[in-house]
Design an enzyme around this catalytic site. Sequence first.
Site, mmCIF file in Angstrom:
data_model
loop_
_atom_site.group_PDB
_atom_site.id
_atom_site.type_symbol
_atom_site.label_atom_id
_atom_site.label_comp_id
_atom_site.label_asym_id
_atom_site.label_seq_id
_atom_site.Cartn_x
_atom_site.Cartn_y
_atom_site.Cartn_z
ATOM 1 N N HIS A 157 23.434 -21.242 43.268
ATOM 2 C CA HIS A 157 24.343 -20.768 43.912
ATOM 3 C C HIS A 157 24.087 -19.691 44.948
ATOM 4 O O HIS A 157 24.450 -18.710 45.595
ATOM 5 C CB HIS A 157 25.679 -19.964 43.081
ATOM 6 C CG HIS A 157 25.980 -21.026 42.093
ATOM 7 N ND1 HIS A 157 25.296 -20.706 40.574
ATOM 8 C CD2 HIS A 157 26.919 -21.644 41.676
ATOM 9 C CE1 HIS A 157 25.817 -21.643 39.954
ATOM 10 N NE2 HIS A 157 26.833 -22.201 40.493
HETATM 11 S S1 FES Z 1 22.874 -18.284 41.394
HETATM 12 FE FE1 FES Z 1 24.133 -19.044 40.122
HETATM 13 S S2 FES Z 1 22.786 -19.686 38.510
HETATM 14 FE FE2 FES Z 1 21.487 -18.622 39.846
#
Ligand code: FES
Length: 192
Positions: A157
């Site tokens: 993410h």
């Molecule tokens: S940014 Fe979501 S698990 Fe690493």
Amino acid sequence: MSEHETASETLGEPTRRDFLYLTTGMAGAVGAAAVAWPFIDQMRPDASTLALASIEVDVSSLQPGMSLTAKWRGKPVFIRNRTDKEVEEANAVALADLKDPVARNANLPADAQATDVDRSAGKDKENWIVMIGSCTHLGCVPLGQAGDFGGWFCPCHGSHYDTAGRIRKGPAPENLAVPTFAFTTDTVIKIG
Ligand code: FES
């Protein structure tokens, strides 16, 4: 079944009794093994004990700028011999600019600040960093020497960690965790 047995016995088949005897003997052997097994099994450490065990990692081959990933308690542990430039970059960051100003270092008090030295193996070994390789957002394994801050980048993410493993951008709430560890010799790190 018992009817058949009775019939066989009555008929006096020569092999019938031998067969029953053999079958009984085998059942006895299986029974003994089944009883012995729990005792043997109890003598081995169970999975939870093994999971708590510490590991020793030989880091003699890691020149500055090199990393390795060890496995401890089922998780990856990043060990990096950082370059001087990486250490300098981390030291140049003001604590006020950190998203998570806490060291998250299991070797230090819980309120220790996330200075570079307190994220590292300490003053004399500041180039060494040891961290659980699990993104503090949802647990993906971040990529090394990637992202906007030249540290670690989690592509799941988009969390960016700096060269001290501190979260700088993205949804992860905390710095990468530093586990309990110590150098037992100049080239061996004990984790756990
Ligand atoms: S940014 Fe979501 S698990 Fe690493």
